[in-house]
Scaffold this motif. Structure first.
Motif, PDB file in Angstrom:
ATOM      1  N   THR A   3      81.196  40.621  38.538  1.00 46.44           N
ATOM      2  CA  THR A   3      80.903  39.682  39.623  1.00 46.44           C
ATOM      3  C   THR A   3      79.402  39.443  39.662  1.00 46.44           C
ATOM      4  OG1 THR A   3      80.714  41.470  41.199  1.00 46.44           O
ATOM      5  CG2 THR A   3      82.876  40.434  40.987  1.00 46.44           C
ATOM      6  N   ALA A   4      79.032  38.208  39.695  1.00 49.14           N
ATOM      7  CA  ALA A   4      77.612  37.855  39.750  1.00 49.14           C
ATOM      8  C   ALA A   4      77.108  38.054  41.177  1.00 49.14           C
ATOM      9  CB  ALA A   4      77.417  36.410  39.330  1.00 49.14           C
ATOM     10  N   PRO A   5      75.888  38.565  41.309  1.00 43.50           N
ATOM     11  CA  PRO A   5      75.351  38.737  42.667  1.00 43.50           C
ATOM     12  C   PRO A   5      75.133  37.379  43.325  1.00 43.50           C
ATOM     13  CG  PRO A   5      73.640  39.161  41.035  1.00 43.50           C
ATOM     14  CD  PRO A   5      74.931  38.962  40.280  1.00 43.50           C
ATOM     15  N   ASP A   6      75.244  37.382  44.635  1.00 45.47           N
ATOM     16  CA  ASP A   6      75.035  36.141  45.382  1.00 45.47           C
ATOM     17  C   ASP A   6      73.578  35.688  45.209  1.00 45.47           C
ATOM     18  OD1 ASP A   6      77.617  36.150  46.281  1.00 45.47           O
ATOM     19  OD2 ASP A   6      77.127  37.268  48.117  1.00 45.47           O
ATOM     20  N   PRO A   7      73.362  34.415  44.944  1.00 46.70           N
ATOM     21  CA  PRO A   7      71.970  33.960  44.800  1.00 46.70           C
ATOM     22  C   PRO A   7      71.233  34.077  46.133  1.00 46.70           C
ATOM     23  CG  PRO A   7      73.480  32.100  44.791  1.00 46.70           C
ATOM     24  CD  PRO A   7      74.319  33.350  44.783  1.00 46.70           C
ATOM     25  N   GLU A   8      69.941  34.395  46.025  1.00 48.76           N
ATOM     26  CA  GLU A   8      69.139  34.529  47.240  1.00 48.76           C
ATOM     27  C   GLU A   8      68.921  33.142  47.840  1.00 48.76           C
ATOM     28  OE1 GLU A   8      65.585  36.759  46.794  1.00 48.76           O
ATOM     29  OE2 GLU A   8      66.520  38.233  45.493  1.00 48.76           O
ATOM     30  N   PRO A   9      68.858  33.063  49.151  1.00 40.71           N
ATOM     31  CA  PRO A   9      68.627  31.745  49.766  1.00 40.71           C
ATOM     32  C   PRO A   9      67.246  31.215  49.377  1.00 40.71           C
ATOM     33  CG  PRO A   9      68.562  33.480  51.410  1.00 40.71           C
ATOM     34  CD  PRO A   9      68.985  34.113  50.123  1.00 40.71           C
ATOM     35  N   ARG A  10      67.179  29.927  49.116  1.00 42.77           N
ATOM     36  CA  ARG A  10      65.922  29.302  48.734  1.00 42.77           C
ATOM     37  C   ARG A  10      65.078  29.025  49.973  1.00 42.77           C
ATOM     38  NH1 ARG A  10      67.335  24.834  44.115  1.00 42.77           N
ATOM     39  NH2 ARG A  10      68.588  26.191  42.808  1.00 42.77           N
ATOM     40  N   ALA A  11      63.779  29.044  49.751  1.00 42.24           N
ATOM     41  CA  ALA A  11      62.860  28.710  50.845  1.00 42.24           C
ATOM     42  C   ALA A  11      62.992  27.219  51.138  1.00 42.24           C
ATOM     43  CB  ALA A  11      61.432  29.049  50.448  1.00 42.24           C
ATOM     44  N   PRO A  12      62.938  26.836  52.390  1.00 42.93           N
ATOM     45  CA  PRO A  12      63.062  25.406  52.705  1.00 42.93           C
ATOM     46  C   PRO A  12      61.869  24.626  52.146  1.00 42.93           C
ATOM     47  CG  PRO A  12      62.462  26.633  54.652  1.00 42.93           C
ATOM     48  CD  PRO A  12      62.738  27.644  53.574  1.00 42.93           C
ATOM     49  N   ARG A  13      62.153  23.437  51.699  1.00 40.69           N
ATOM     50  CA  ARG A  13      61.088  22.580  51.176  1.00 40.69           C
ATOM     51  C   ARG A  13      60.268  22.035  52.332  1.00 40.69           C
ATOM     52  NH1 ARG A  13      63.778  18.741  46.551  1.00 40.69           N
ATOM     53  NH2 ARG A  13      64.256  20.402  45.087  1.00 40.69           N
ATOM     54  N   PRO A  14      58.963  21.834  52.093  1.00 42.47           N
ATOM     55  CA  PRO A  14      58.159  21.239  53.166  1.00 42.47           C
ATOM     56  C   PRO A  14      58.615  19.817  53.456  1.00 42.47           C
ATOM     57  CG  PRO A  14      56.841  21.618  51.177  1.00 42.47           C
ATOM     58  CD  PRO A  14      58.203  22.163  50.925  1.00 42.47           C
ATOM     59  N   ALA A  15      58.573  19.451  54.696  1.00 47.68           N
ATOM     60  CA  ALA A  15      59.021  18.116  55.102  1.00 47.68           C
ATOM     61  C   ALA A  15      58.006  17.072  54.669  1.00 47.68           C
ATOM     62  CB  ALA A  15      59.209  18.076  56.609  1.00 47.68           C
ATOM     63  N   LEU A  16      58.493  15.922  54.301  1.00 50.67           N
ATOM     64  CA  LEU A  16      57.603  14.813  53.973  1.00 50.67           C
ATOM     65  C   LEU A  16      57.062  14.203  55.259  1.00 50.67           C
ATOM     66  CD1 LEU A  16      59.628  13.016  51.171  1.00 50.67           C
ATOM     67  CD2 LEU A  16      57.652  14.497  50.910  1.00 50.67           C
ATOM     68  N   VAL A  17      55.766  13.936  55.273  1.00 55.02           N
ATOM     69  CA  VAL A  17      55.124  13.366  56.450  1.00 55.02           C
ATOM     70  C   VAL A  17      54.650  11.971  56.082  1.00 55.02           C
ATOM     71  CG1 VAL A  17      53.248  13.616  58.098  1.00 55.02           C
ATOM     72  CG2 VAL A  17      54.399  15.639  57.205  1.00 55.02           C
ATOM     73  N   PHE A  18      55.099  10.981  56.832  1.00 51.14           N
ATOM     74  CA  PHE A  18      54.762   9.595  56.549  1.00 51.14           C
ATOM     75  C   PHE A  18      53.759   9.035  57.557  1.00 51.14           C
ATOM     76  CE2 PHE A  18      58.885  10.176  54.505  1.00 51.14           C
ATOM     77  CZ  PHE A  18      58.596   9.713  53.239  1.00 51.14           C
ATOM     78  N   ASP A  19      52.941   9.924  58.158  1.00 44.98           N
ATOM     79  CA  ASP A  19      51.908   9.470  59.086  1.00 44.98           C
ATOM     80  C   ASP A  19      50.806   8.753  58.317  1.00 44.98           C
ATOM     81  OD1 ASP A  19      53.285  10.647  61.119  1.00 44.98           O
ATOM     82  OD2 ASP A  19      52.054  12.456  61.162  1.00 44.98           O
ATOM     83  N   ASP A  20      50.039   7.967  59.029  1.00 46.26           N
ATOM     84  CA  ASP A  20      48.896   7.284  58.424  1.00 46.26           C
ATOM     85  C   ASP A  20      47.776   8.303  58.222  1.00 46.26           C
ATOM     86  OD1 ASP A  20      47.000   5.545  57.513  1.00 46.26           O
ATOM     87  OD2 ASP A  20      46.799   4.424  59.391  1.00 46.26           O
ATOM     88  N   PRO A  21      47.354   8.571  56.976  1.00 47.56           N
ATOM     89  CA  PRO A  21      46.316   9.581  56.758  1.00 47.56           C
ATOM     90  C   PRO A  21      44.966   9.169  57.335  1.00 47.56           C
ATOM     91  CG  PRO A  21      46.865   8.481  54.702  1.00 47.56           C
ATOM     92  CD  PRO A  21      47.840   7.998  55.732  1.00 47.56           C
ATOM     93  N   LEU A  22      44.757   7.881  57.569  1.00 53.93           N
ATOM     94  CA  LEU A  22      43.482   7.446  58.131  1.00 53.93           C
ATOM     95  C   LEU A  22      43.378   7.719  59.623  1.00 53.93           C
ATOM     96  CD1 LEU A  22      43.051   4.097  56.199  1.00 53.93           C
ATOM     97  CD2 LEU A  22      42.100   6.333  55.664  1.00 53.93           C
ATOM     98  N   ASP A  23      44.490   8.072  60.264  1.00 57.79           N
ATOM     99  CA  ASP A  23      44.464   8.429  61.682  1.00 57.79           C
ATOM    100  C   ASP A  23      44.003   9.869  61.906  1.00 57.79           C
ATOM    101  OD1 ASP A  23      45.297   5.958  62.504  1.00 57.79           O
ATOM    102  OD2 ASP A  23      47.405   6.512  62.671  1.00 57.79           O
ATOM    103  N   GLN A  24      43.948  10.669  60.842  1.00 60.71           N
ATOM    104  CA  GLN A  24      43.579  12.069  60.970  1.00 60.71           C
ATOM    105  C   GLN A  24      42.075  12.230  60.796  1.00 60.71           C
ATOM    106  OE1 GLN A  24      45.900  14.045  58.019  1.00 60.71           O
ATOM    107  NE2 GLN A  24      47.835  13.398  58.895  1.00 60.71           N
ATOM    108  N   GLN A  25      41.473  13.124  61.570  1.00 63.66           N
ATOM    109  CA  GLN A  25      40.045  13.365  61.485  1.00 63.66           C
ATOM    110  C   GLN A  25      39.763  14.338  60.355  1.00 63.66           C
ATOM    111  OE1 GLN A  25      38.171  15.243  64.856  1.00 63.66           O
ATOM    112  NE2 GLN A  25      36.267  14.184  64.449  1.00 63.66           N
TER     113      GLN A  25
END
Length: 58
Positions: A3-25
């Motif tokens: 029996t193969a061991p259960d695969p370890e849960p993967r780390a969640p992927r970072p969320a895509l952010v669609f904010d305007d980068p020019l609004d950030q300081q």
């Protein structure tokens, strides 16, 4: 049959952010980002002038 061991849960992927980068300081938007120092007295200004003066201005 093995029996193969259960695969370890993967780390969640970072969320895509669609904010305007020019609004950030950025650091360039502040005095500190342009090299301004917190010292604001005349002795500190003279020291900075003498420290940053090019050698041909002696």
């Amino acid at each position: 049959m093995s029996t193969a061991p259960d695969p370890e849960p993967r780390a969640p992927r970072p969320a895509l952010v669609f904010d305007d980068p020019l609004d950030q300081q950025t650091s360039d938007d502040t005095d500190h980002g342009w090299g301004e120092r917190a010292e604001r007295d005349s002795a500190a200004d003279l020291k900075r002038f003498l420290d940053e003066k090019p050698p041909h201005h002696l």
